[in-house]
Design a protein around this motif. Sequence first.
Motif, PDB file in Angstrom:
ATOM      1  N   GLU B   8       2.776 -11.253  26.833  1.00 63.90           N
ATOM      2  CA  GLU B   8       1.159 -11.777  26.889  1.00 63.90           C
ATOM      3  C   GLU B   8       0.076 -10.768  26.647  1.00 63.90           C
ATOM      4  O   GLU B   8      -0.932 -11.048  27.084  1.00 63.90           O
ATOM      5  CB  GLU B   8       0.908 -12.741  27.991  1.00 63.90           C
ATOM      6  CG  GLU B   8       2.091 -13.899  28.129  1.00 63.90           C
ATOM      7  CD  GLU B   8       1.637 -14.880  27.433  1.00 63.90           C
ATOM      8  OE1 GLU B   8       0.672 -15.496  27.382  1.00 63.90           O
ATOM      9  OE2 GLU B   8       2.690 -15.559  26.722  1.00 63.90           O
ATOM     10  N   LEU B   9       0.414  -9.589  26.182  1.00 61.46           N
ATOM     11  CA  LEU B   9      -0.948  -8.613  25.992  1.00 61.46           C
ATOM     12  C   LEU B   9      -1.161  -8.643  24.525  1.00 61.46           C
ATOM     13  O   LEU B   9      -2.442  -8.705  24.319  1.00 61.46           O
ATOM     14  CB  LEU B   9      -0.129  -7.310  26.593  1.00 61.46           C
ATOM     15  CG  LEU B   9       0.094  -7.093  27.745  1.00 61.46           C
ATOM     16  CD1 LEU B   9       0.577  -5.686  28.210  1.00 61.46           C
ATOM     17  CD2 LEU B   9      -1.185  -7.050  28.748  1.00 61.46           C
ATOM     18  N   VAL B  10      -0.434  -8.691  23.855  1.00 62.87           N
ATOM     19  CA  VAL B  10      -0.629  -8.924  22.449  1.00 62.87           C
ATOM     20  C   VAL B  10      -0.423 -10.215  21.905  1.00 62.87           C
ATOM     21  O   VAL B  10       0.471 -10.725  21.979  1.00 62.87           O
ATOM     22  CB  VAL B  10      -0.002  -7.899  21.382  1.00 62.87           C
ATOM     23  CG1 VAL B  10      -0.233  -8.099  20.006  1.00 62.87           C
ATOM     24  CG2 VAL B  10       0.136  -6.601  21.996  1.00 62.87           C
ATOM     25  N   GLU B 299       5.485  -7.181  14.176  1.00 62.28           N
ATOM     26  CA  GLU B 299       5.149  -7.283  15.480  1.00 62.28           C
ATOM     27  C   GLU B 299       4.287  -6.051  15.939  1.00 62.28           C
ATOM     28  O   GLU B 299       5.000  -4.896  15.673  1.00 62.28           O
ATOM     29  CB  GLU B 299       6.328  -7.509  16.298  1.00 62.28           C
ATOM     30  CG  GLU B 299       6.035  -7.978  18.041  1.00 62.28           C
ATOM     31  CD  GLU B 299       7.267  -8.080  18.711  1.00 62.28           C
ATOM     32  OE1 GLU B 299       8.509  -7.587  18.173  1.00 62.28           O
ATOM     33  OE2 GLU B 299       7.058  -8.246  19.737  1.00 62.28           O
ATOM     34  N   ILE B 300       3.222  -6.250  16.720  1.00 56.02           N
ATOM     35  CA  ILE B 300       2.402  -5.268  17.215  1.00 56.02           C
ATOM     36  C   ILE B 300       2.821  -5.013  18.845  1.00 56.02           C
ATOM     37  O   ILE B 300       2.638  -6.171  19.527  1.00 56.02           O
ATOM     38  CB  ILE B 300       0.961  -5.580  17.041  1.00 56.02           C
ATOM     39  CG1 ILE B 300       0.594  -5.271  15.448  1.00 56.02           C
ATOM     40  CG2 ILE B 300       0.152  -3.998  17.318  1.00 56.02           C
ATOM     41  CD1 ILE B 300      -0.720  -5.223  14.884  1.00 56.02           C
ATOM     42  N   ARG B 301       2.969  -3.781  19.177  1.00 58.36           N
ATOM     43  CA  ARG B 301       2.950  -3.785  20.653  1.00 58.36           C
ATOM     44  C   ARG B 301       2.370  -2.406  20.949  1.00 58.36           C
ATOM     45  O   ARG B 301       2.031  -1.402  20.304  1.00 58.36           O
ATOM     46  CB  ARG B 301       4.550  -3.374  21.001  1.00 58.36           C
ATOM     47  CG  ARG B 301       5.517  -4.677  21.020  1.00 58.36           C
ATOM     48  CD  ARG B 301       6.693  -4.343  21.706  1.00 58.36           C
ATOM     49  NE  ARG B 301       7.350  -5.429  21.550  1.00 58.36           N
ATOM     50  CZ  ARG B 301       8.767  -5.610  21.551  1.00 58.36           C
ATOM     51  NH1 ARG B 301       9.394  -4.398  21.536  1.00 58.36           N
ATOM     52  NH2 ARG B 301       9.321  -6.655  21.567  1.00 58.36           N
ATOM     53  N   PHE B 411      -8.457  -7.614  15.833  1.00 55.60           N
ATOM     54  CA  PHE B 411      -8.554  -7.062  14.408  1.00 55.60           C
ATOM     55  C   PHE B 411      -7.822  -8.078  13.582  1.00 55.60           C
ATOM     56  O   PHE B 411      -6.977  -8.953  14.201  1.00 55.60           O
ATOM     57  CB  PHE B 411      -8.117  -5.792  14.318  1.00 55.60           C
ATOM     58  CG  PHE B 411      -6.637  -5.339  14.880  1.00 55.60           C
ATOM     59  CD1 PHE B 411      -5.489  -5.652  14.047  1.00 55.60           C
ATOM     60  CD2 PHE B 411      -6.601  -4.817  16.125  1.00 55.60           C
ATOM     61  CE1 PHE B 411      -4.363  -5.428  14.731  1.00 55.60           C
ATOM     62  CE2 PHE B 411      -5.292  -4.475  16.735  1.00 55.60           C
ATOM     63  CZ  PHE B 411      -4.308  -4.832  16.190  1.00 55.60           C
ATOM     64  N   MET B 412      -7.922  -7.887  12.480  1.00 52.39           N
ATOM     65  CA  MET B 412      -7.350  -8.672  11.622  1.00 52.39           C
ATOM     66  C   MET B 412      -6.095  -7.852  10.817  1.00 52.39           C
ATOM     67  O   MET B 412      -6.211  -6.674  10.696  1.00 52.39           O
ATOM     68  CB  MET B 412      -8.275  -9.198  10.226  1.00 52.39           C
ATOM     69  CG  MET B 412      -7.648  -9.738   9.146  1.00 52.39           C
ATOM     70  SD  MET B 412      -7.605 -11.798   9.876  1.00 52.39           S
ATOM     71  CE  MET B 412      -9.362 -12.204   9.003  1.00 52.39           C
ATOM     72  N   TYR B 442      -5.133 -10.187  18.893  1.00 57.39           N
ATOM     73  CA  TYR B 442      -5.922  -9.854  20.174  1.00 57.39           C
ATOM     74  C   TYR B 442      -5.105  -9.007  21.065  1.00 57.39           C
ATOM     75  O   TYR B 442      -3.805  -9.562  21.183  1.00 57.39           O
ATOM     76  CB  TYR B 442      -6.448 -11.251  20.780  1.00 57.39           C
ATOM     77  CG  TYR B 442      -7.178 -12.115  19.991  1.00 57.39           C
ATOM     78  CD1 TYR B 442      -8.726 -12.075  20.261  1.00 57.39           C
ATOM     79  CD2 TYR B 442      -6.852 -12.873  18.976  1.00 57.39           C
ATOM     80  CE1 TYR B 442      -9.666 -12.573  19.216  1.00 57.39           C
ATOM     81  CE2 TYR B 442      -7.749 -13.710  18.072  1.00 57.39           C
ATOM     82  CZ  TYR B 442      -9.158 -13.347  18.147  1.00 57.39           C
ATOM     83  OH  TYR B 442     -10.065 -14.240  17.409  1.00 57.39           O
ATOM     84  N   MET B 443      -5.751  -8.209  21.683  1.00 59.67           N
ATOM     85  CA  MET B 443      -4.858  -7.313  22.562  1.00 59.67           C
ATOM     86  C   MET B 443      -5.736  -6.755  23.715  1.00 59.67           C
ATOM     87  O   MET B 443      -6.865  -6.661  23.838  1.00 59.67           O
ATOM     88  CB  MET B 443      -4.752  -5.857  21.707  1.00 59.67           C
ATOM     89  CG  MET B 443      -3.671  -5.711  20.588  1.00 59.67           C
ATOM     90  SD  MET B 443      -3.449  -4.169  20.012  1.00 59.67           S
ATOM     91  CE  MET B 443      -2.039  -3.915  20.561  1.00 59.67           C
TER      92      MET B 443
END
Lengths: 191, 458
Positions: B8-10, B299-301, B411-412, B442-443
């Motif tokens: 739930e961070l990103v 996926e961004i982490r 960011f987009m 959203y991060m």
Amino acid sequence: MASKKAGGTTNPNLKIAAGAMVCEDCELIGDITIGSRTVIHPKARIVAESGPVVIGEYNIIEELVTITNSSSTESGNGKVLIIGNNNVFEVGANVQAVRVGDHNVIESKAHVGPKVEIGTGCIVGAGCQITMAEQLADYTVIYGGKCERRIQRERPPAQTLQIDFLTKILPNYHYLKKPNTQPASRTAVKK
Amino acid sequence: MATYADLELVKYLCCCKKKFSVCRLYLCKYCLQLRCTDCTQHEVDTPYCPHCLENMPSGEAKLKKNRCSNCFDCPVCGHTLVTRSTSHTSPSPDDPTKTIAKKMYYMACGFCRWTTRDVGLPDQSVASGSWPILQNPHEQRISSLLENYKIMAQIEKAEHERKKYVSRRSHLYRQDKYGGSAAGLRRKGMSTFSSMSSTESKVPGELEPSVTVDSFEPLPNEYFTEPAALVKTTKLAHRHSVPEFQPTEISKLHPIHKHLLMRKSLRCKECEHNVSKADFNPSSIKFKIQLTAQHHVPEIRILTPSTFTMNKETIVTLTLSNPSVFGMTVSLHPIEDESDTDYCSAKVELPKKELLLAGRDEPSMQMYDDSSQADEFKDDPKVIVFRKGNKIGFVVKVTPVVNEGDVKIQFMMKHEFRNTTAAALQSESKEPEIVWLEHKVYMNLGPIAKKDPNVSQA
């Protein structure tokens, strides 16, 4: 491997009855009496520093179990810790009880504190901790994360088949300590 | 693994303007939009028993009160009971001097060691199916009430149809009020009008009204004088699990029939295409259709936590992994027309170049040679920190603008997506059409470091 430890044949106070299966690779410290047909797995640890430990017949003590006589803080002054017959101590159990009766099961990683007296047919569930000074009523079952309690009607079945199996299989893979007393010593176990 | 993905961070923005982590989202291939559980229609495929994995048609399940007839739960702790067999010797009926061994079965809980013998249930001669079912003392009353409400629902529905006859279709849900079978009513269709006259007269008067209880007997004295036998008394949860009997003593608990579970499929509310559909067989863990966003959206982490100070630029390393088997180009842009200004609490400098990601190559994932890859993609070492298989680590520069609380950036993300739907394939010449998808990300990068007065500001 275990010969470095205090146990082994060097312990003059160790009494193993004929028919008991005590693996060489376990740690037995102090005055310990082990009844016939009892199986002690490798890496079990029995500490009888503050007083003697007497283990009855048909017990199974599995790996990494610690049984401690903690009746006194000074060594040799305490009372005898008597463990009855047909008990099962599962992997990693830690027992410091005052007395353990017959037909009990202490499940894996359970902890029985130093002022607890366990009667007959009790089950202390996996991971359960009993630390208060109390006398567990016969046939008590303690289970679950919140150590809930229940009284069962029947005692847990004796593990005779498992003992037969272990008696056959353990000597194939482990060195055993030699029994040094005759089964007559069982009279010492009975109260 | 679920907790690892579900940090739930990103979070990604769903089409309904709610934020979810990527593992909670679905990507509709037809709308090319992210869908969350609220943007999808949940449909019941089939009820099944989670223990014996038996499928049951929903009609039958309803009849059996959504419970399995063969599997039981422990009434004390709720675990599934297992059947144990013992041999029981009894004198042979033909020759009293001989004994015959007979297998008898009982049920036991592997967790709290409860057995059916504890409550005095006799052992059964067959392994399953013969356990006695307790009769609900109020069954007649309940069934008469149910019957009555069904008639009521029918009348209500008929009246409603008469009033709003034209717009009947939008009120299909109303038909199932009080459990009256919607399908059955629909089949009857217009005949409800004719049957109404006969049912209407049946309702009033026939139902015995409930009796109001206004005085209770005082508690017996034993409750105050005897010590509480907690080990023999049931807990509230025990009583709630058997609402029809609500036993007060442990010795009166009977095994509980296992509740059925539902296989469900999800459907996009916009285009009504399935986004998730499980295999029909409950023992299979495969899906026929599974369009979870995790399989399609990069996926961004956050690689490692960083320490932040207000108005100080900090380099944060993020990882980006490509779930598809094809190479992918990703570009990151700031969100300009931002209405949700509350979220952002830091300025962020994103990589200006497009980020190239290799495809996910399952078999060779274990033995990737990093060095050769870096040459292959001509990475800028200032932006791309590492590259391993389908994953890269890249840096962003974050400058917090607040002096306390969490550092949050947005960011987009624009990424390529190979549209392999049938419609897209037909229009082009067999080659999957490549479309660009945009997602708002959203991060939450963690809290701003507390200023320690003992440490001089370096």
